[in-house]
Design a protein around this motif. Structure first.
Motif, PDB file in Angstrom:
ATOM      1  N   ASP A 183       1.009  -1.061   0.035  1.00 14.67           N
ATOM      2  CA  ASP A 183       0.150   0.227  -0.001  1.00 14.67           C
ATOM      3  C   ASP A 183       0.894   1.290   0.046  1.00 14.67           C
ATOM      4  O   ASP A 183       0.386   2.301  -0.588  1.00 14.67           O
ATOM      5  CB  ASP A 183      -0.875   0.132   1.087  1.00 14.67           C
ATOM      6  CG  ASP A 183      -2.094  -0.661   0.995  1.00 14.67           C
ATOM      7  OD1 ASP A 183      -2.426  -1.425   0.071  1.00 14.67           O
ATOM      8  OD2 ASP A 183      -2.569  -1.240   2.239  1.00 14.67           O
ATOM      9  N   LEU A 184       1.841   1.350   0.663  1.00 18.93           N
ATOM     10  CA  LEU A 184       2.746   2.650   0.885  1.00 18.93           C
ATOM     11  C   LEU A 184       3.677   2.515  -0.556  1.00 18.93           C
ATOM     12  O   LEU A 184       3.778   3.744  -0.938  1.00 18.93           O
ATOM     13  CB  LEU A 184       3.826   2.033   2.061  1.00 18.93           C
ATOM     14  CG  LEU A 184       3.223   2.405   3.347  1.00 18.93           C
ATOM     15  CD1 LEU A 184       4.130   1.822   4.375  1.00 18.93           C
ATOM     16  CD2 LEU A 184       2.950   3.868   3.760  1.00 18.93           C
ATOM     17  N   LEU A 185       3.900   1.285  -1.166  1.00 17.55           N
ATOM     18  CA  LEU A 185       4.733   1.585  -2.329  1.00 17.55           C
ATOM     19  C   LEU A 185       3.887   2.049  -3.363  1.00 17.55           C
ATOM     20  O   LEU A 185       4.372   2.772  -4.300  1.00 17.55           O
ATOM     21  CB  LEU A 185       5.238   0.157  -2.381  1.00 17.55           C
ATOM     22  CG  LEU A 185       6.397  -0.318  -1.873  1.00 17.55           C
ATOM     23  CD1 LEU A 185       6.728  -1.680  -2.242  1.00 17.55           C
ATOM     24  CD2 LEU A 185       7.699   0.661  -2.016  1.00 17.55           C
ATOM     25  N   ARG A 186       2.758   1.716  -3.249  1.00 19.95           N
ATOM     26  CA  ARG A 186       1.645   2.319  -4.222  1.00 19.95           C
ATOM     27  C   ARG A 186       1.475   3.731  -4.520  1.00 19.95           C
ATOM     28  O   ARG A 186       1.138   4.416  -5.675  1.00 19.95           O
ATOM     29  CB  ARG A 186       0.314   1.494  -4.330  1.00 19.95           C
ATOM     30  CG  ARG A 186      -0.678   1.619  -5.259  1.00 19.95           C
ATOM     31  CD  ARG A 186      -1.918   0.683  -5.124  1.00 19.95           C
ATOM     32  NE  ARG A 186      -1.524  -0.668  -5.039  1.00 19.95           N
ATOM     33  CZ  ARG A 186      -1.827  -1.361  -3.663  1.00 19.95           C
ATOM     34  NH1 ARG A 186      -2.318  -0.796  -2.519  1.00 19.95           N
ATOM     35  NH2 ARG A 186      -1.554  -2.738  -3.802  1.00 19.95           N
ATOM     36  N   ASP A 187       1.652   4.452  -3.377  1.00 18.00           N
ATOM     37  CA  ASP A 187       1.688   5.718  -3.394  1.00 18.00           C
ATOM     38  C   ASP A 187       2.968   6.568  -3.419  1.00 18.00           C
ATOM     39  O   ASP A 187       3.243   7.676  -3.061  1.00 18.00           O
ATOM     40  CB  ASP A 187       0.856   6.169  -1.792  1.00 18.00           C
ATOM     41  CG  ASP A 187      -0.439   5.787  -2.001  1.00 18.00           C
ATOM     42  OD1 ASP A 187      -1.063   5.713  -3.114  1.00 18.00           O
ATOM     43  OD2 ASP A 187      -1.049   5.363  -0.969  1.00 18.00           O
ATOM     44  N   SER A 188       4.169   5.732  -4.022  1.00 21.16           N
ATOM     45  CA  SER A 188       5.403   6.267  -4.033  1.00 21.16           C
ATOM     46  C   SER A 188       6.084   5.987  -5.188  1.00 21.16           C
ATOM     47  O   SER A 188       5.688   4.934  -5.784  1.00 21.16           O
ATOM     48  CB  SER A 188       6.122   5.804  -2.660  1.00 21.16           C
ATOM     49  OG  SER A 188       6.694   4.342  -2.925  1.00 21.16           O
ATOM     50  N   PRO A 189       7.151   6.396  -5.557  1.00 18.83           N
ATOM     51  CA  PRO A 189       7.887   5.909  -6.900  1.00 18.83           C
ATOM     52  C   PRO A 189       8.881   5.063  -6.489  1.00 18.83           C
ATOM     53  O   PRO A 189       9.825   4.431  -7.603  1.00 18.83           O
ATOM     54  CB  PRO A 189       8.620   7.487  -7.399  1.00 18.83           C
ATOM     55  CG  PRO A 189       8.856   8.168  -5.995  1.00 18.83           C
ATOM     56  CD  PRO A 189       7.681   7.719  -5.179  1.00 18.83           C
ATOM     57  N   THR A 190       8.834   4.272  -5.266  1.00 20.35           N
ATOM     58  CA  THR A 190       9.922   3.341  -4.930  1.00 20.35           C
ATOM     59  C   THR A 190       9.587   2.094  -5.873  1.00 20.35           C
ATOM     60  O   THR A 190       8.491   1.541  -5.865  1.00 20.35           O
ATOM     61  CB  THR A 190       9.926   3.273  -3.510  1.00 20.35           C
ATOM     62  OG1 THR A 190      10.121   4.440  -2.837  1.00 20.35           O
ATOM     63  CG2 THR A 190      10.766   2.096  -3.033  1.00 20.35           C
TER      64      THR A 190
END
Length: 222
Positions: A183-190
């Motif tokens: 979920d956190l990665l979905r909202d970041s460019p990582t």
């Protein structure tokens, strides 16, 4: 984001050189995720350590966001690790003498990228608000791994490398931590590369490859 080309790695043993990686080629796009699978002892962790600049290839090249790792000295590699990548391991590797809020901020402060607003968002989304003044030994395994995930993402790295990050957790807790991470990665460019032996965990990532006899085989997309 990540390009591995023709990588070979062997280690000296009393019986002679042990070839672990034999011409590995791998690519990971910006914002994507990849599961690296393979039997025990197949070299998965060795490859991850090479990609993290923690060991050196015998032959071949590894480039991350345009940076050739073999062209950096130890000082440059150390600075690059602080600023450009995040690391999450099976053994949570939290600093026992620091409280949770300081553990979370540790990597970002080293990188000179501490962002109070992003830190607050990580704390909220990882459900750590009531645990900030505790020490790691006072947390469960699942709680410690959530802290490790937050610490790795606090500096907003371009690449997150995870080595069996849910391997020490029961199935329910593993699913919870993995879902929070995705979920956190979905909202970041990582981008994410995760070493795992679990087909169930690998199925949650966009792509997967299998390491066998020192080489990689494409195992398909989700």
């Amino acid at each position: 984001m990540l390009q591995v080309q023709g990588v070979f790695k062997s280690y000296a043993t009393p019986q002679g050189p042990l070839a672990v990686l034999q011409g590995v080629d791998l690519q990971l796009e910006h914002g994507s995720s990849l599961a690296l699978m393979g039997e025990s002892g197949s070299g998965k962790s060795t490859l991850l350590h090479l990609m993290a600049g923690l060991d050196q290839v015998d032959r071949g090249t590894i480039s991350i966001a345009g940076h050739r790792l073999d062209r950096m000295n130890e000082a440059k590699l150390a600075n690059w690790r602080r600023t450009e990548i995040g690391l999450v391991f099976q053994q949570f590797n939290l600093i026992s003498s620091l409280k949770i809020d300081d553990n979370l901020a540790f990597q970002a402060r080293l990188a000179g990228r501490f962002d109070p607003l992003w830190q607050a968002q990580l704390i909220e989304r990882l459900g750590l608000g009531d645990l900030l003044k505790r020490y790691p030994e006072q947390l469960s395994g699942g709680q410690q791994q959530r802290v490790a995930v937050g610490r790795a993402l606090a500096s907003r790295p371009g690449l997150l490398l995870a080595d069996e990050p849910t391997g020490n957790l029961d199935e329910a807790t593993s699913d919870e931590v993995l879902q929070l991470l995705l979920d956190l990665l979905r909202d970041s460019p990582t981008s994410l590369l995760m070493v795992t032996h679990s087909p169930r965990v690998a199925a949650r990532l966009a792509n997967k490859v299998v390491l066998h006899n020192g080489r990689l085989a494409d195992a398909g997309k989700r």
